[in-house]
Design an enzyme around this catalytic site. Structure first.
Site, PDB file in Angstrom:
ATOM      1  N   CYS A   1      29.902 -30.859 -22.063  1.00  0.00           N
ATOM      2  CA  CYS A   1      30.681 -31.802 -22.315  1.00  0.00           C
ATOM      3  C   CYS A   1      32.291 -30.806 -23.022  1.00  0.00           C
ATOM      4  CB  CYS A   1      30.284 -32.047 -24.196  1.00  0.00           C
ATOM      5  SG  CYS A   1      29.561 -31.230 -24.787  1.00  0.00           S
TER       6      CYS A   1
ATOM      7  N   ALA B   1      32.692 -28.554 -25.730  1.00  0.00           N
ATOM      8  CA  ALA B   1      32.329 -26.926 -25.729  1.00  0.00           C
ATOM      9  C   ALA B   1      30.484 -26.715 -25.362  1.00  0.00           C
ATOM     10  CB  ALA B   1      32.294 -27.628 -27.274  1.00  0.00           C
ATOM     11  N   GLY B   2      30.261 -27.773 -25.091  1.00  0.00           N
ATOM     12  CA  GLY B   2      28.820 -27.821 -24.467  1.00  0.00           C
ATOM     13  C   GLY B   2      27.873 -27.848 -25.242  1.00  0.00           C
TER      14      GLY B   2
ATOM     15  N   GLY C   1      27.457 -30.099 -28.676  1.00  0.00           N
ATOM     16  CA  GLY C   1      26.893 -31.402 -29.175  1.00  0.00           C
ATOM     17  C   GLY C   1      26.080 -32.882 -27.618  1.00  0.00           C
ATOM     18  N   ARG C   2      27.633 -33.347 -27.668  1.00  0.00           N
ATOM     19  CA  ARG C   2      26.902 -34.026 -26.350  1.00  0.00           C
ATOM     20  C   ARG C   2      26.056 -33.860 -25.784  1.00  0.00           C
ATOM     21  NH1 ARG C   2      33.660 -36.368 -25.515  1.00  0.00           N
ATOM     22  NH2 ARG C   2      33.378 -33.592 -25.760  1.00  0.00           N
TER      23      ARG C   2
ATOM     24  N   GLN D   1      24.950 -31.540 -32.013  1.00  0.00           N
ATOM     25  CA  GLN D   1      25.398 -30.925 -33.537  1.00  0.00           C
ATOM     26  C   GLN D   1      26.026 -31.649 -34.477  1.00  0.00           C
ATOM     27  OE1 GLN D   1      29.876 -30.277 -31.895  1.00  0.00           O
ATOM     28  NE2 GLN D   1      30.706 -29.292 -33.606  1.00  0.00           N
TER      29      GLN D   1
END
Length: 395
Positions: free
Chosen positions: A235, A237-238, A240-241, A279
């Protein structure tokens, strides 16, 4: 050890009841389970990402890969630290390297990103973020820099040539076929790039059906194609999603093989491989809701407090704040420390249940072996998804 498999309808019924109990009293169960994840992996170091030589390679300074499971690139001409990329191996049911979750490439790390794709024999890239935040202001924050040619054409990234061969627009996603090859080498590889732009940063998609259909399409693609390497998911930041997508897909695979899903156990395992995977509580609830939808039941989905949990803070935490809070928890904790409250407006009841349910018994049995290899241990890779005739499987 034996673990029993169940028909899909049975899994749906039990999981629906379980989700109803989590959603009771204003999502108290969801909140309690999510808070229990707060101390996960606090013992792991992130030294490589903290090095001065690597700081500019991180999109967010406090979102760093753990040293024990970070992806290491080959050294370029013996240059120190040229092996670093902000990417982590995470499990997906078969091995500890089923997926690579990574940050969105920066202009300065695009060559490293494609080098990782080449060196790790990646065949599928899943992008679950828009390029920019969908705000009305002109100066929208960049969530991901464009790292592949948007139309038919070729771009050069370090020693690799990236060619967009075709691009198809589905209802909610773009599917791009990319040809990747090294300079002065006519032998190349084909990469399938899935782009799902409708998922807001640190939030959840408005349409669960859309995300479920997208995840199921990717799941079938991965099941039908022999994989040489990990599947890359990113995503911005890699965490949460990306973590939410991997959790949904992983647990879909278990359900398809007759194994009831344990969201809490899966997310805890993911967080031992990359910081803050899944997250926030909204995303944690989303995993449950998507699994319910995918399982195909027509019964009413468990109600939640306005579909998500509302926090007292007026604005959502930034990635920087999330990481700082996480680092502070690690610094101030010891082995007997209990999970901190996330200051939610939801009141959580810690009254124990009067009796242990069948779902709790199953979850306890799952804790006795490595959840990261659950899928591999349940069904051999050569077995077909649809076969559930054998209801007692050795583990």
């Amino acid at each position: 050890m034996r673990i029993r498999t169940y028909p899909k309808a049975h899994i749906l019924q039990k999981f629906h009841t379980h989700c109803q109990s989590l959603a009771a009293n204003g999502n108290a169960g969801y909140q309690r389970e999510f808070e229990e994840l707060s101390d996960t992996a606090k013992e792991f170091s992130c030294r490589a990402g903290e090095l001065d030589a690597n700081k500019d390679k991180n999109r967010y300074p406090f979102i760093l890969p753990y040293d024990h499971c970070r992806v290491k690139l080959s050294l370029l001409e013996s240059q120190p630290h040229s092996d670093y990329i902000n990417a982590s191996y995470v499990p997906g049911g078969c091995t500890e390297h089923d997926f690579i979750c990574t940050q969105a490439p920066l202009p300065s790390t695009m060559a490293d990103f494609w080098r990782m794709i080449w060196e790790q024999n990646v065949q599928v890239i899943v992008m679950v973020t828009a390029l920019k935040e969908r705000a009305r202001c002109e100066n929208r924050p960049v969530l991901c820099n464009q790292y592949w040619p948007p139309e038919k054409g070729t771009g050069c990234y370090g020693a690799l040539q990236v060619t967009t061969v075709s691009r198809h627009h589905g209802p909610d996603c773009y599917i791009t076929t990319i040809h990747l090859r090294q300079h002065n080498n006519h032998t190349g590889r084909q990469i399938t790039h899935y782009y799902y732009p409708g998922w807001p940063d640190q939030g959840v998609p408005k349409d669960h059906t859309s995300l479920v259909n997208f995840t199921e399409h990717v799941r079938k693609q991965l099941d039908d194609t022999p994989r040489l390497g990990s599947t890359v998911v990113h995503c911005s930041a890699g965490i949460g999603r990306s973590g939410t997508f991997v959790a949904i897909l992983w647990l879909m695979q278990l359900c398809a093989r007759g194994i009831p899903p344990d969201v809490h156990l899966a997310v805890r395992d993911l967080r031992r491989h990359r910081v803050l995977m899944v997250q926030n509580v909204e995303q944690y609830i989303l995993v449950h809701q998507c699994l319910l939808h995918w399982l195909g039941g027509k019964m009413e989905r468990p109600r939640t407090q306005n579909a998500v949990v509302h926090f007292k803070t007026a604005q959502p935490q930034t990635h920087r704040q999330s990481r700082k809070d996480w680092k502070n928890r690690r610094r101030n904790s010891d082995h007997t420390h209990r999970p901190e409250s996330t200051h939610s407006s939801v009141q959580v009841s810690h009254t124990p249940h009067p009796q242990r349910t069948a779902w709790q018994s199953l979850r306890e049995s799952l804790h006795t072996f490595n959840p990261g290899k659950l899928l591999q241990r349940i069904i051999p890779p050569s077995s077909q998804l649809g076969s559930h005739t054998q209801h007692n499987t050795h583990v």
